[in-house]
Write a protein that holds these residues in place. Structure first.
Motif, PDB file in Angstrom:
ATOM      1  N   CYS A 365       0.869  -1.185   0.000  1.00 49.78           N
ATOM      2  CA  CYS A 365       0.000   0.000   0.000  1.00 49.78           C
ATOM      3  C   CYS A 365       0.901   1.228   0.000  1.00 49.78           C
ATOM      4  CB  CYS A 365      -0.867  -0.001   1.257  1.00 49.78           C
ATOM      5  SG  CYS A 365      -1.749   1.544   1.562  1.00 49.78           S
ATOM      6  N   ARG A 367      -0.300   4.196   0.641  1.00 45.39           N
ATOM      7  CA  ARG A 367      -0.950   5.114   1.568  1.00 45.39           C
ATOM      8  C   ARG A 367      -1.497   6.364   0.903  1.00 45.39           C
ATOM      9  NH1 ARG A 367      -0.376   5.580   6.714  1.00 45.39           N
ATOM     10  NH2 ARG A 367       0.046   7.769   6.409  1.00 45.39           N
ATOM     11  N   GLY A 369      -4.501   6.902   0.210  1.00 44.76           N
ATOM     12  CA  GLY A 369      -5.769   7.240   0.833  1.00 44.76           C
ATOM     13  C   GLY A 369      -6.946   7.286  -0.123  1.00 44.76           C
ATOM     14  N   ALA A 382      -7.967   1.285   3.626  1.00 42.32           N
ATOM     15  CA  ALA A 382      -6.534   1.009   3.532  1.00 42.32           C
ATOM     16  C   ALA A 382      -6.072   0.265   4.781  1.00 42.32           C
ATOM     17  CB  ALA A 382      -5.752   2.313   3.371  1.00 42.32           C
ATOM     18  N   ARG A 383      -6.569   0.731   5.915  1.00 38.18           N
ATOM     19  CA  ARG A 383      -6.140   0.132   7.187  1.00 38.18           C
ATOM     20  C   ARG A 383      -6.761  -1.248   7.382  1.00 38.18           C
ATOM     21  NH1 ARG A 383      -6.814   6.024  10.013  1.00 38.18           N
ATOM     22  NH2 ARG A 383      -7.227   6.820   7.933  1.00 38.18           N
TER      23      ARG A 383
ATOM     24  N   TYR B 264       2.555  10.562  -0.704  1.00 34.94           N
ATOM     25  CA  TYR B 264       1.509   9.689  -0.162  1.00 34.94           C
ATOM     26  C   TYR B 264       1.971   8.920   1.066  1.00 34.94           C
ATOM     27  CZ  TYR B 264      -1.064  10.017  -4.627  1.00 34.94           C
ATOM     28  OH  TYR B 264      -1.757  10.432  -5.712  1.00 34.94           O
ATOM     29  N   MET B 269      -3.686  10.011   5.377  1.00 42.48           N
ATOM     30  CA  MET B 269      -4.487   9.445   4.298  1.00 42.48           C
ATOM     31  C   MET B 269      -5.800  10.173   4.064  1.00 42.48           C
ATOM     32  SD  MET B 269      -3.933   5.358   4.352  1.00 42.48           S
ATOM     33  CE  MET B 269      -4.146   5.077   6.070  1.00 42.48           C
ATOM     34  N   ASP B 313      -3.246   9.968  11.556  1.00 40.55           N
ATOM     35  CA  ASP B 313      -4.091   8.967  10.891  1.00 40.55           C
ATOM     36  C   ASP B 313      -5.063   8.337  11.879  1.00 40.55           C
ATOM     37  OD1 ASP B 313      -3.523   9.061   8.230  1.00 40.55           O
ATOM     38  OD2 ASP B 313      -1.890   7.606   8.313  1.00 40.55           O
TER      39      ASP B 313
END
Lengths: 442, 333
Positions: A365, A367, A369, A382-383, B264, B269, B313
């Motif tokens: 990934c 990240r 978002g 994503a998480r 990124y 995110m 995050d």
């Protein structure tokens, strides 16, 4: 314009079929009616090998409350009840009927032209007896939705004409060709659930459908046509309710908690035909389309017709077909072959070319978002994906993986080409397994 | 042969390789500008750093038994270009090689490679060079050929009469790092990235906005260039709007805000997280520039904020659909 958060804008590709009127597909010489065609218990056969059946005759009865009967899509002879390839990739029981070409009607269901005088109970029974399930793709037995508990008053019936999946146009054709019947079907639903009003939600990239439905709704009381934002997955039940009724329901809550019942355009038409015409659900509209089809078509198809035959009726496959999908490109089911029968949930057959196929890999990934900002369910995708990848099922559960609606937006946007939707599915099934294990352990 | 796999069966065109390529495209105008201001040195150093970064990336991927894919290759190039952009055009060639190796080796692979690094690798390389080779890293070349100070250094010591005009600050024919001086061309590159949806407005706007507000409140500079104790509000002091454009256009803040803080991997995110991150970067840049002993603050501000990303995050989860506004009852019509 009111809409929902997140979502994606895949190219629509509706131009392949949107100007093509629904044609009757040729009835096949042999139909194979799978017993498992909807969410809930599979139906149980009530005919035996060798039995003569008429068109529309009940050949399988419901296997439980959340289940419906199936009817003979042709008249003829039952050749076998045996396992047959199913769209799911497994072999499942199906009733095989040889078509005698006569279409001798069974006339099991009496037409109810004056349905407004018929008790609500009888209307619900009719919908179930006609074997109607949600024709939008999820195939939830319709009579269940028409029986809200007394403590959940329903004020609005939403007719889902969004048709947000790329390529599919059969709902669009129904709204253009039979808008009056769809609206009567909606009115029957409204009466069954005791709602005050009907709202038809149609994506604003289908102005002709909006116009046709509006013209036919003009003289009707309390029917609104709502042009909703064109954005996938606008046709998902929760997202459509958000857009047209302003209510934001979690996945664990049923629409009736917000006083809403949602029915697909095709379902409304089937309800009209079953109640007013006494016709059980033996056919449905199917879009046969995609770059892998020689001449894409919109067809009215007898259930149990093999997908192969439908593709033949659309000019056949091009040589470089790489994938046959039942449904649309975002949520449809890729099939190992096209020798499977059409079911009540078959809204389309989509043939994609080999070089257009996409692959997903467990890349790292990056990240960005994007999956999270495009998730219509508001999930930390994503998480969750990382948690599932690492086998941390507790974390996936804490991050509400079960709220995933599997719309595919996350995979669609992921620049690292991670199989996000698959990770969500794996996460969901592991969480459910873990919950079941805990229950047994306790 | 039919293939079967899980839905969805179509996908958006953007992929990691294409995104990194867009970043490189967006940086090309600033690189070309450096040729006109400082000569061929910047382009040569950038090329050398790219080769070094690629070699390091491929060697480390091979050693770790990972596959060499587009995303890794392009991201190594982006790192190399960005790192070279924030060194002086006068540094010797071997220095950017060291910087590239440190950026890829320590900045990225020590944390697990693409996607796993906490810090922006380019800034790790730059920070290393800054501490190891302070003098060459802070010896500047001016476009007219003689060496001299950067605008922020003039600001730091209160030499306002030596500041170039805003036009020159925007155009970039001033002293500074290879790729940081031309605010206009960097903003053009950022606009391209915005149009291509590679970046969103959140980090750059929050970053530059917070810096502007900070500079407005606390004054454009310090007098004497030392720490807090000698801080004196002077001619460009607090509530002076004139300090804002100078601080935004001079130094590396536009490069940092549009191309480094938007990375990124090392930034938050969610949009909300990005705004918090950007504001933090802006404030820290202002603190270092105005109260610190060092004229430029961008790279350390971003590196410091990189450390806060896991926390940000965690604090800025997306709002679950249906979580708060449950069932706004629509009564009888």
């Amino acid at each position: 314009m009111i809409t929902f958060r997140g979502g994606v804008h895949p190219p629509a590709h509706k131009g392949l079929t949107d100007e093509l009127a629904l044609d009757d597909a040729a009835p096949p010489a042999v139909v194979r009616v799978p017993l498992q065609q909807h969410i809930g218990a599979p139906a149980k056969p009530v005919v035996e090998k060798g039995a003569a059946v008429k068109l529309g005759q009940t050949i399988a009865e419901p296997g439980g409350f959340v289940s419906v009967p199936h009817h003979a899509p042709v008249s003829g002879t039952v050749k076998a009840i045996k396992e047959y390839p199913h769209a799911s990739g497994r072999a499942l029981l199906a009733i095989e009927i040889e078509n005698d070409g006569q279409d001798t009607p069974a006339d099991e269901l009496e037409p109810m032209p004056d349905w407004r005088a018929v008790p609500v109970e009888a209307l619900r029974d009719r919908v179930r007896a006609a074997g109607i399930v949600g024709l939008g793709g999820a195939a939830f037995p319709t009579h269940v939705k028409l029986s809200p508990p007394k403590d959940k008053p329903i004020h609005t019936v939403i007719i889902n004409g969004a048709e947000c999946e790329p390529y599919l146009t059969c709902d669009y054709r129904l709204m253009i060709e039979t808008p009056d019947a769809v609206l009567v079907g909606a009115d029957i639903v409204r009466r069954c659930v005791g709602a005050e009003r009907v709202i038809v939600g149609i994506e604003d990239n289908k102005p002709r459908a909006v116009e046709m439905m509006e013209r036919n709704a003009r003289d009707l009381d309390k029917v609104e046509i709502a042009a909703v934002h064109t954005k996938y997955p606008q046709g998902s039940e929760l997202q459509l309710i958000r857009a047209v009724a302003g209510a934001e329901l979690p996945k664990s809550k049923l629409p009736m908690e917000a006083g809403v019942v949602v029915q697909n355009v095709g379902t409304a038409l089937a309800i009209y035909e079953a109640v007013v015409g006494g016709k059980p659900l033996v056919d449905r509209a199917v879009t046969v389309t995609g770059p892998g089809v020689v001449s894409p078509r919109n067809l009215r198809v007898r259930l149990g017709t093999l997908c192969n035959e439908l593709i033949e009726q659309a000019g056949g496959m091009t040589p470089d077909v790489g994938r046959v999908i039942m449904g649309g490109p975002m949520m449809g089911l890729a099939m190992p072959g096209a020798d499977v029968p059409c079911m009540k949930s078959t809204s389309g057959l989509l043939l994609l070319l080999r070089h257009d196929l996409v692959s997903y890999e467990l890349n790292p990934c990056i990240r960005c978002g994007k999956c999270e900002t495009h998730c219509p369910a508001g999930l930390a995708t994503a998480r969750i994906g990382l948690a599932v990848e690492l086998g941390n099922i507790e974390r996936a559960e804490a991050l509400a993986v079960l709220e995933c609606i599997e719309c595919g937006c996350c995979s669609y946007v992921c620049p690292a080409r991670r199989p996000m939707t698959q990770l969500m599915r794996v996460g969901k099934s592991k969480v459910l397994k873990e919950r079941a294990r805990r229950k047994i352990g306790a | 042969m039919l293939s079967v796999s899980s839905s969805p069966h179509v996908r958006a065109r953007e992929d990691a390789g294409r995104i990194m390529r867009d970043v490189i495209i967006a940086l090309v105008p600033a690189l070309v500008a450096s040729y006109f201001f400082f000569g061929i040195a910047g382009i040569m150093l950038t090329a050398i750093a790219c080769i070094a970064a690629l070699a390091t990336e491929i060697a480390l991927l091979a050693w770790r038994g990972r596959k060499v894919d587009h995303a890794a290759v392009y991201s190594a190039l982006v790192t190399a270009v960005l790192m070279t952009f924030c060194v002086s055009p006068l540094v010797p060639w071997w220095m950017v090689v060291v910087g590239a190796v440190v950026a890829i080796g320590i900045g990225k692979h020590a944390f697990g490679g693409l996607g796993h690094n906490i810090f922006n690798p380019a800034l790790v390389g730059r920070a290393f060079l800054m501490s190891a080779y302070m003098v060459p890293m802070t010896t500047w070349k001016l476009p007219d050929g003689i060496s001299g100070a950067t605008p922020l250094a003039h600001m730091k010591i209160g030499a306002y009469d030596k500041l170039p005009s805003l036009w020159h600050l925007a155009l970039g024919d001033i002293g500074g790092c290879i790729g940081e001086t031309s605010a206009i061309l960097l903003l053009a590159g950022a606009a391209y990235l915005l149009v291509r949806r590679v970046i969103t407005w959140h980090v750059p706007v929050a970053y530059l906005g917070a810096l502007a507000v900070f500079v407005w409140i606390f004054g454009g500079t310090t007098k004497g260039g030392a720490g807090l104790d000698v801080h004196v509000f002077n001619g460009l002091g607090p509530m002076n709007l004139g300090a804002i454009p100078v601080h935004l256009l001079a130094g590396g803040v536009i490069l940092g805000a549009c191309f480094m803080a938007t990375d990124y991997v090392s930034s938050p995110m969610t949009p909300k997280g990005m705004i918090i991150f950007g504001v933090g970067c802006g404030i820290l840049t202002g603190v270092i520039r105005i109260f610190g002993g060092y004229p430029e603050g961008t790279s350390y501000a971003i590196l410091l904020m990189n450390m806060t990303v896991p926390l940000i995050d965690r604090a800025t989860m997306p709002r679950l659909f249906g979580a708060r506004r449950l069932m706004k009852k629509k009564g009888a019509a």
